[in-house]
Design an enzyme around this catalytic site. Structure first.
Site, PDB file in Angstrom:
ATOM      1  N   LYS A 107      -1.193 -26.982  -8.165  1.00  0.00           N
ATOM      2  CA  LYS A 107      -0.679 -27.601  -9.842  1.00  0.00           C
ATOM      3  C   LYS A 107       0.568 -28.028  -9.767  1.00  0.00           C
ATOM      4  O   LYS A 107       1.533 -27.524  -9.209  1.00  0.00           O
ATOM      5  CB  LYS A 107      -0.975 -26.318 -10.375  1.00  0.00           C
ATOM      6  CG  LYS A 107      -0.729 -26.504 -12.121  1.00  0.00           C
ATOM      7  CD  LYS A 107      -1.003 -25.012 -12.649  1.00  0.00           C
ATOM      8  CE  LYS A 107      -0.986 -25.370 -14.252  1.00  0.00           C
ATOM      9  NZ  LYS A 107      -1.269 -23.841 -14.830  1.00  0.00           N
ATOM     10  N   SER A 149      -4.425 -23.670 -18.530  1.00  0.00           N
ATOM     11  CA  SER A 149      -3.692 -25.107 -18.095  1.00  0.00           C
ATOM     12  C   SER A 149      -4.095 -25.420 -17.009  1.00  0.00           C
ATOM     13  O   SER A 149      -3.483 -26.552 -16.605  1.00  0.00           O
ATOM     14  CB  SER A 149      -2.372 -25.043 -18.593  1.00  0.00           C
ATOM     15  OG  SER A 149      -1.524 -23.908 -17.768  1.00  0.00           O
ATOM     16  N   SER A 167      -4.504 -18.849 -17.880  1.00  0.00           N
ATOM     17  CA  SER A 167      -4.429 -20.499 -17.469  1.00  0.00           C
ATOM     18  C   SER A 167      -5.280 -20.458 -16.067  1.00  0.00           C
ATOM     19  O   SER A 167      -5.323 -21.703 -15.771  1.00  0.00           O
ATOM     20  CB  SER A 167      -3.001 -21.083 -17.375  1.00  0.00           C
ATOM     21  OG  SER A 167      -2.559 -21.205 -18.821  1.00  0.00           O
TER      22      SER A 167
END
Length: 519
Positions: free
Chosen positions: A79, A179, A203
């Site tokens: 990420k 996210s 997330s």
């Protein structure tokens, strides 16, 4: 090679160790695949040069019979809120669109030291503030399920043809969750075998739920946060997205353990563990919390929850109703604490030391104002403003202190369950299947998070481990998932039960079709 990208890490690793396949060939196929899935916008940066070098290093170790372990030569993604030396790290924000760190996050360094191959940095809501991966400076990430990409390049093990059809209308595609949606789509598409996300209020588990993956949030402090650009310091946890429980465990065993660079990381030694293939759950006590039975839960999620509860009971587990009485306060408590930490953590982005800087200013104050106005998106600016309001001297006790007290009560609710001999808690992960983009965007960010994080967020408040497990496909052909939670540092038991469920439900498997691209 396309089939190889779809199988578990253990099987790929065996082939690498046996010399049946070269890591560089696997990496070439994975990098090619990133171009196929480009319409889904999973990656902010594809690190093809780094991937090539890592794969060549792994080739050399393979030739010299000095491979570093089961992750050597395995493509992974990270990420884009983890710092990686000499690689762009943006947090999905214009503010960091030109930021290149000079050091590696601990979790990435441990993956690299284990021989893993970095394929790319994945998309996210700006600074991790969202539950859809739709608030990124680089655009939204689309879910693989029911997309044209799925129809053209993947086959599904489901018996029903409708589970593999597409929905190509630009306004009717489904969100990936957030996210860590970019990491989830990267894994689901087979462009990597596992990916790092981050989990502050769900997330990692949220996009895992929508994309049909294992999404593991470890115990707070078990995995180092050093190099993870912070959102809420006391809740942020590096998360793992993988296609099966054993793959997630391989990554956990690699990245967990003490780190002198992170004062919040536990000091006790981490002992890697394995999971048995034959599992007996007859001694497990599993709680079903009444407070998670929301009126807004979809009938299919409710049915899925009830079916698995019955399945566990028939297998000999003790499944009992329990109460977590402060659950309804959790999401608002989180909202206050989140905004306060956002205000503090994002104060450093002023256009002076690094990151985006506005072009012309008449004064230092004007430089700050213009830089932050232009560099942050709407959601981030709203959270900063609200956080400053909560932290005003006249509001501090009313909001921040009260939220901290409620957080303790939420944590105590879980402790009461564990002290009453409950081993695990079973809940939905999300209240619905993945929403369509246009439906999701009809709500503001705050409302979206209130709905999407209801079931996941309490685990972050309590610091306990939790995992998303995909169960089946909905009538629309979208993944339906459930969540397991366990006491702190009980990852072994948590993943043991998750693996048992995984073995029994046999969630539909996606495989890459035979196409010229991979030949």
């Amino acid at each position: 090679m396309n089939k190889l990208l779809s199988i578990p890490i253990k099987e790929v690793s065996k082939k690498i160790h046996a010399g049946d396949v070269c890591p560089s060939d696997i990496t070439k196929a994975a990098v090619k695949l990133t171009s196929v899935i480009k319409p889904l916008n999973a990656y902010i940066t594809v690190t093809d040069d780094t991937a090539k070098k890592h794969a060549e290093d792994s080739d050399s170790r393979q030739k010299n019979q000095s491979l570093l372990g089961k992750l050597d030569g395995i493509p992974v993604a990270v990420k884009d809120n983890y710092c990686i030396r000499n690689h762009l790290t943006t947090c999905g924000s214009k503010m960091l669109s030109n930021f290149t760190p000079t050091y590696d996050a601990t979790v990435y360094k441990r993956l690299k030291d284990a021989g893993a191959v970095l394929i790319g940095k994945t998309n996210l809501d700006e600074f991790g503030m969202g539950s859809g991966t739709i608030d990124s400076y680089y655009g939204p990430t689309k879910n693989l399920w029911n997309s044209d990409v799925l129809e053209n390049y993947y086959s599904c093990s489901s018996d029903s043809e409708k589970h593999c059809t597409s929905s190509s209308n630009e306004n009717s595609w489904y969100i990936a969750g957030g996210s860590s949606g970019g990491s989830a789509v990267a894994v689901a598409t087979r462009s990597c075998y596992a990916a790092l996300g981050s989990d502050t209020g769900g997330s990692t588990r949220n996009p895992a739920s929508y994309c049909g993956l294992i999404g593991l949030k470890p115990t707070y402090g078990l995995v180092s946060r050093y190099g993870l650009i912070p959102l809420v310091n006391s809740m942020d946890v590096p998360g793992i997205l993988a296609r099966n429980v054993d793959d997630a465990l391989l990554v956990l065993n690699t990245i967990a353990g003490p780190d002198e660079a992170d004062s919040t990381c536990v000091r006790r030694e981490y002992v890697p563990f394995n999971l048995p293939d034959t599992i007996n759950i007859s001694n497990f006590r599993i709680g079903i919390p009444n407070e998670y039975k929301q009126t807004s839960i979809s009938p299919e999620i409710q049915e899925c929850w009830e079916e698995l509860s019955q399945f566990l009971t028939e297998a000999g587990a003790s499944v009992v109703p329990v109460s977590l009485p402060h659950t309804s306060y959790s999401i608002m408590c989180y909202t206050v604490l989140n905004r306060c930490d956002v205000t503090s953590n994002l104060a450093r982005y002023d256009g002076i030391e690094y990151g985006y800087r506005a072009e012309e200013s008449d004064s230092l104050q004007e430089l700050y104002r213009k830089t932050r106005t232009e560099g942050f998106g709407k959601v981030v600016k709203e959270r900063i403003l609200v956080g400053n309001y909560f932290l005003l001297e006249e509001n501090y006790d009313q909001y921040y202190i009260k939220a901290m007290k409620i957080r303790r009560l939420i944590s105590d609710d879980f402790e009461a369950l564990w002290n009453n001999n409950i081993d695990f808690v079973l809940t939905p992960t999300t209240l619905t299947e993945a929403p369509k983009y246009n439906e999701f965007m009809s709500l503001d960010n705050q409302t979206q998070c209130l709905i999407q994080d209801y079931c996941t967020q309490p685990a972050n408040m309590a610091g306990i481990p939790a995992v998303n497990v995909p169960i089946k496909l909905s009538k629309k052909g979208l993944p339906l998932s459930l969540q397991l939670m366990a006491p702190s540092f009980h990852e072994k038991g948590l993943l043991t039960l998750a693996k048992w469920i995984e073995q029994r439900v046999q969630f539909p498997v996606l495989e890459l079709k035979d196409t010229a691209l991979f030949k």
